[in-house]
Design an enzyme around this catalytic site. Sequence first.
Site, short mmCIF file in Angstrom:
data_model
loop_
_atom_site.label_atom_id
_atom_site.label_comp_id
_atom_site.label_asym_id
_atom_site.label_seq_id
_atom_site.Cartn_x
_atom_site.Cartn_y
_atom_site.Cartn_z
N GLY A 295 -0.45 0.59 3.90
CA GLY A 295 0.00 -0.05 2.68
C GLY A 295 0.16 -1.54 2.85
CG ASP B 9 4.30 -1.76 0.88
OD1 ASP B 9 3.36 -1.29 1.55
OD2 ASP B 9 5.20 -1.04 0.39
#
Length: 232
Positions: A92, A94
């Site tokens: 991911g 993030d």
Amino acid sequence: MRILDLDAGNTFVKWRLAGTALRGRISHNDLHKVDWPEAIDRVRVASVAGEQVSEALQAFVQQRWQLEAEFARTSAIASGVTNSYTDPSRMGVDRWLAMLSAWDRTKAACWVVDCGSAITVEQLDGNGRHLGGYIIPGIQLISHNLLSNTAEIIVDHSIKGFNSTPGVNTSEAVQHGINLLLEALAEKVMRESKGQPVYVTGGDGALFCSLADGAIWCPDLVMDGLPLAIGG
């Protein structure tokens, strides 16, 4: 140059106008309700909200400012950090941006904790190598799944404040049990970090910091990684 940063998570979109105090948090469907700045030169985006939300963000940016949104991507190496994944695209963005930001702050071995819908824990060594990480259901997700999938657990009391002592009713037992898990994780991370910096972000990050003595609260850790991945 006026740069708008967007961090699209599973529940909310956080935004800020880089270099200013202008910022906010909105649901995915409320983009049109914000009093956005009229003039924007660039829009940088971190999105883990799925293709549909990313496409909606792209369309909104194109319509509102006639710009192409710049989406950050996870890579094998960036800004001194080396990814541990054989296929970096499987991580991911993030998590990746938070690590870039943490490394940029310390240039030394450190830990990164993001307490969002999921809780992620990452470890970087003194050379910026990602040693691996953990992905754990966030406290809201644990509560939702427990109550949705267990017929005999009924929460019918309002619980105020943080407490991890044994509950004397089902509502307390559920909430205090979830609190105990977060408390145990905080203690584990701080013990294993052995004095290395622990950077914390995410919606429940402030709570985690209150349980992890010495952890460093960085609410914009993901967005701070955008210029490191995309360019400032």
